[in-house]
Design a protein around this motif. Structure first.
Motif, mmCIF file in Angstrom:
data_model
loop_
_atom_site.group_PDB
_atom_site.id
_atom_site.type_symbol
_atom_site.label_atom_id
_atom_site.label_comp_id
_atom_site.label_asym_id
_atom_site.label_seq_id
_atom_site.Cartn_x
_atom_site.Cartn_y
_atom_site.Cartn_z
ATOM 1 N N ALA A 21 -9.380 4.229 -7.154
ATOM 2 C CA ALA A 21 -10.744 3.750 -6.920
ATOM 3 C C ALA A 21 -10.944 2.379 -7.568
ATOM 4 N N ASP A 22 -10.435 2.203 -8.790
ATOM 5 C CA ASP A 22 -10.550 0.913 -9.481
ATOM 6 C C ASP A 22 -9.768 -0.173 -8.733
ATOM 7 N N ASN A 26 -11.343 -3.620 -7.341
ATOM 8 C CA ASN A 26 -10.819 -4.914 -7.802
ATOM 9 C C ASN A 26 -10.272 -5.743 -6.644
ATOM 10 N N ALA A 27 -9.578 -5.091 -5.724
ATOM 11 C CA ALA A 27 -9.025 -5.818 -4.576
ATOM 12 C C ALA A 27 -10.153 -6.379 -3.719
ATOM 13 N N PRO A 33 -5.827 -8.818 -0.110
ATOM 14 C CA PRO A 33 -5.701 -8.019 1.109
ATOM 15 C C PRO A 33 -5.556 -6.535 0.768
ATOM 16 N N ILE A 34 -6.278 -5.707 1.498
ATOM 17 C CA ILE A 34 -6.290 -4.277 1.204
ATOM 18 C C ILE A 34 -5.437 -3.552 2.238
ATOM 19 N N ILE A 39 -2.678 -1.064 -2.343
ATOM 20 C CA ILE A 39 -3.493 -0.285 -3.284
ATOM 21 C C ILE A 39 -2.596 0.643 -4.099
ATOM 22 N N ALA A 40 -1.604 1.255 -3.447
ATOM 23 C CA ALA A 40 -0.681 2.128 -4.174
ATOM 24 C C ALA A 40 0.040 1.340 -5.264
ATOM 25 N N ARG A 41 0.428 0.129 -4.951
ATOM 26 C CA ARG A 41 1.113 -0.714 -5.931
ATOM 27 C C ARG A 41 0.177 -1.074 -7.082
#
Length: 174
Positions: A21-22, A26-27, A33-34, A39-41
């Motif tokens: 979620a954070d 932040n992204a 780019p999402i 996001i996993a990284r």
């Protein structure tokens, strides 16, 4: 399962969910780019974790759509539909270029084949045109001779018929 173990696993899952979620927030805030991999990284979790938790995956896709609609540089908005149209155009262009490449490859193959045929000495003789003219003349002569033969057969049949008639007439007089 031991309750303490279960509680520990649940706490680990909750921490990873919070990191995801954070990372999404932040992204989105930083204009990064999402994507699921990104996001996993950022959250230091495995992608399978995100696919097992469909609610997190839905959050990522929602954030991805929202970020795609806003250009970080502040210029024109980019929508998913425009990106899909660009993709469709690129695929169509790719198809056209592939067809063109195949056409050019066929032409090159034919040209190289003809060149190899000529250089090998196995090719047609240089006087092909003269041979074609001779063949045409001989075919025309064959047609003429067949017509003459047919006329000669007709004349022969007529002569035989006349000969029979005369023989019959002579035999009847005797």
């Amino acid at each position: 399962m031991i309750p303490a173990m279960h509680d520990g696993r649940q706490a680990g899952t909750d921490r990873r969910r919070q990191r995801v979620a954070d990372a999404i927030k932040n992204a989105a805030k930083n204009g990064t780019p999402i994507s699921v991999s990104g996001i996993a990284r950022l959250a230091r979790v495995d992608r399978t974790f995100l696919y097992r938790h469909r609610d997190l995956l839905a959050l990522i896709h929602t954030a991805e759509l929202e970020s795609a609609g806003h250009d970080p540089a502040g210029s024109s908005p980019v929508s998913r539909a425009s990106l899909q149209a660009d993709l469709a155009n690129a695929q169509a262009r790719n198809t056209r270029l592939t067809a063109r490449v195949q056409q050019l490859e066929r032409r090159l193959s034919q040209a190289l084949g003809e060149q190899a045929w000529r250089e090998s000495g196995l090719g047609a003789p240089a006087n092909v045109d003269e041979l074609q003219r001779t063949i045409t003349r001989l075919e025309q002569r064959t047609v003429e001779l067949a017509g003459q033969l047919e006329e000669a057969r007709a004349d022969l049949d007529a002569a035989r018929s006349a000969n029979r008639d005369l023989t019959r007439a002579l035999n009847q007089r005797n």
